[in-house]
Structure formats: C-alpha cells, structure tokens
Design an enzyme around this catalytic site. Structure first.
Site, PDB file in Angstrom:
ATOM      1  N   LEU A 151       0.878  -1.159   0.000  1.00 23.79           N
ATOM      2  CA  LEU A 151       0.000   0.000   0.000  1.00 23.79           C
ATOM      3  C   LEU A 151       0.922   1.217   0.000  1.00 23.79           C
ATOM      4  CD1 LEU A 151      -2.703  -0.997   2.635  1.00 23.79           C
ATOM      5  CD2 LEU A 151      -3.143  -0.452   0.242  1.00 23.79           C
ATOM      6  N   ASP A 152       0.559   2.268  -0.731  1.00 23.77           N
ATOM      7  CA  ASP A 152       1.477   3.400  -0.794  1.00 23.77           C
ATOM      8  C   ASP A 152       1.526   4.158   0.534  1.00 23.77           C
ATOM      9  OD1 ASP A 152      -0.464   5.567  -0.746  1.00 23.77           O
ATOM     10  OD2 ASP A 152      -0.921   5.104  -2.830  1.00 23.77           O
ATOM     11  N   TYR A 153       2.438   5.089   0.612  1.00 21.05           N
ATOM     12  CA  TYR A 153       2.774   5.775   1.861  1.00 21.05           C
ATOM     13  C   TYR A 153       1.566   6.426   2.522  1.00 21.05           C
ATOM     14  CZ  TYR A 153       5.533   8.839   4.964  1.00 21.05           C
ATOM     15  OH  TYR A 153       6.085   9.483   6.049  1.00 21.05           O
ATOM     16  N   SER A 155      -1.661   5.630   1.960  1.00 28.25           N
ATOM     17  CA  SER A 155      -2.828   4.751   2.027  1.00 28.25           C
ATOM     18  C   SER A 155      -2.773   3.907   3.288  1.00 28.25           C
ATOM     19  CB  SER A 155      -2.891   3.845   0.792  1.00 28.25           C
ATOM     20  OG  SER A 155      -3.029   4.622  -0.393  1.00 28.25           O
ATOM     21  N   ARG A 240      -5.286   5.877  -7.306  1.00 33.43           N
ATOM     22  CA  ARG A 240      -4.841   7.277  -7.314  1.00 33.43           C
ATOM     23  C   ARG A 240      -4.664   7.788  -8.743  1.00 33.43           C
ATOM     24  NH1 ARG A 240      -3.945   9.131  -2.351  1.00 33.43           N
ATOM     25  NH2 ARG A 240      -3.489   7.628  -0.683  1.00 33.43           N
TER      26      ARG A 240
END
Length: 292
Positions: A151-153, A155, A240
């Site tokens: 999961l990105d930073y 999220s 995103r």
C-alpha cells in the site's frame, strides 16, 4: 512463537545460523563440484523432508526459488554440493546456501495488519521513514515476516505479512491476483460519467489499459463522497492514477478486504494472526493446498 492457529511447524531442524568461514567456503564448493554426491540413500529417507522444502521452511525463500538455488549449484548439504531439489534431508544434516548455514526451520506465521498512513511497506527504509515492521507484536518480531504486496505511503488498511514464501509468491503473481476491496473518500461530488468510465475500463494517461472496476457510491459526508471499489488487477497506484485522470481528489484511501480476508474492526497499527480457517481459505484461493 505463534499459536496453533494459522501456523505450522516442520520436522526439519538445522543448527543455529552461522556464516561458513569465507576461507573454506569456496574450497568446499570446488571440492564438492568434483566429488561424488554423498548420502544418496537419503533421497527418500523416512522422516526427512525435501531439500527445497527445508530451505523454504527456514524462511529464506519460496520452494520455487529454492529449486533455482539448488540447480544453480549454490546449496551444500553436509559440505557437499547438492543438485537435486528432491533430495531428502534429516534433522542432523547441515544445509548452507551461498556459504551461509541455515537457521532452524521456522513455524509459518500469517499476520493481518491495519497499515497506518505515512508508513512504508518494506522491512527497512533508507530514508528513515516508519515501516510496517514496527507494528509487529513483540512476540513475533524474531520471525522473518515480509509484507505481501504494498500500500502506498499515504494509504492505509489491510496488509498481509508472512514467512510462507510459497504463498507470498503466489499472491504477488499476476496469474493469482485476488480481488481487493477499497473505500475511497473523495472531495466533493463524483459525476456519473466518472463512475461509468471506471466501470467500463479506462486507459491511464500513461497509456496503460485497465480492467473494469466495480464501483459504487456508499455515503456522502460533509459534501464529500465515499466510494467502494473492487480491483482485480495489480497496477501500481491504480486508484490514485484513475482519480487523477478523472479530476477527483482523494482524501482517504483504505483497503478493506483481499480475497477471503477482511480488515474487520482492526484500527490503524493493530495486527492479529489469521485463524486456521482463514489460512486454509487464503492458500486455497492462491491454488495451494489448505495446509503447507
């Protein structure tokens, strides 16, 4: 050690981890390459386990990767080069990979974490940012657990961590990609044309074609819109990038489910071990036997 639920142990045990002295390692390998293979009677030794399984059980890699290491001549058993992944090893056998003797076999552990925002999904971060490893329960930090997927930073939500290398490899392979459910809070209203575009399948600005996404409005809060999305492909930062191309601003992105797993009532930073039933369902969804 993990409880009985969602874990398993193996009969293979190796000596405590130690580095084979570099002065002898290369000499051993050279001698092994020309010496006849020893202990061939252990190929089907009662009570033993396959060499590739023993390496995977030590938390080093998946069984498939272990096969590659063995066939590449990077594995010694009792100081002798071993080229057969099906060779059986016994508890008193010493296994070394690239000159490094393996630790004792681990129990498999399956952990479900509610990843907080501003956390990276890596074991360590060169920039010094917080990692998901900091949220592991103290009693499990000695295990070699790794995040499965990312999961990105900014999220949050469901993230699986495990030392079951074979399962991790399956879950990250495009062939076995599992549906993932997200809740996405978007600023303001969302036009119907944007929802239709997601449902029909989009082409990103970078030219990448996307599969149709199941999306529905759930609630509106303070003039904002909460969307529920189901993704079935593993495109980096897909939500995103879709919202960017549609002119939508994301306020919060949370993964709620993955395959048979559900985030449930976990709050950010909380973690729990999977139940035996969840482990069986997860392995089955990845095309593996319900127990390793």
């Amino acid at each position: 050690m993990p409880g009985k639920s969602g874990s398993r142990s193996t009969k293979f045990q190796a000596r405590p981890q130690r580095r084979v002295q570099s002065g002898n390692s290369q000499a051993e390998i050279r001698r092994a390459s020309t010496a006849p293979r020893q202990n061939t009677d252990k190929l089907d030794a009662p009570g033993g386990v396959r060499l590739n399984k023993a390496i995977a059980a030590a938390g080093l890699c998946s069984r498939r990767k272990a096969d590659e290491l063995i066939l590449a001549g990077q594995v010694l058993v009792n100081g002798v080069l071993e080229a057969n992944p099906a060779r059986h090893v016994l508890p008193d056998d010493r296994i070394a990979v690239n000159g490094r003797e393996l630790t004792a076999a681990q129990e498999y552990c399956y952990l479900l974490l509610h990843k907080p925002v501003q956390t990276v999904c890596t074991v360590s971060d060169p920039e010094g940012r917080p990692t998901v490893m900091e949220y592991l329960p103290a009693g499990l930090r000695h295990l070699r657990l790794y995040p499965v997927g990312r999961l990105d930073y900014f999220s949050e939500g469901l993230l699986l961590l495990t030392n079951d290398g074979e399962l991790a490899q399956r879950l990250t392979h495009p062939r076995h990609h599992q549906p993932k459910v997200y809740e996405v809070l978007v600023r303001g209203s969302v036009p119907e044309t944007a929802l239709t575009g997601m449902r029909q399948g989009m082409r990103l600005a970078e030219g990448q074609e996307l599969l149709p996404v199941d999306v529905e409005r759930k609630t509106a809060n303070s003039g904002n819109t909460l969307l529920r999305m189901v993704l079935r492909q593993g495109v980096n930062r897909q939500i995103r990038r879709m919202c960017r191309d549609l002119g939508l601003t994301i306020l919060r992105l949370r993964r709620m489910a993955q395959g048979p797993l559900d985030l449930g009532e976990l709050t950010p930073g909380q973690a729990r071990q999977l139940t035996a039933r969840e482990v069986a369902a997860l392995r089955s969804s990845a095309g593996l036997p319900s127990s390793a």
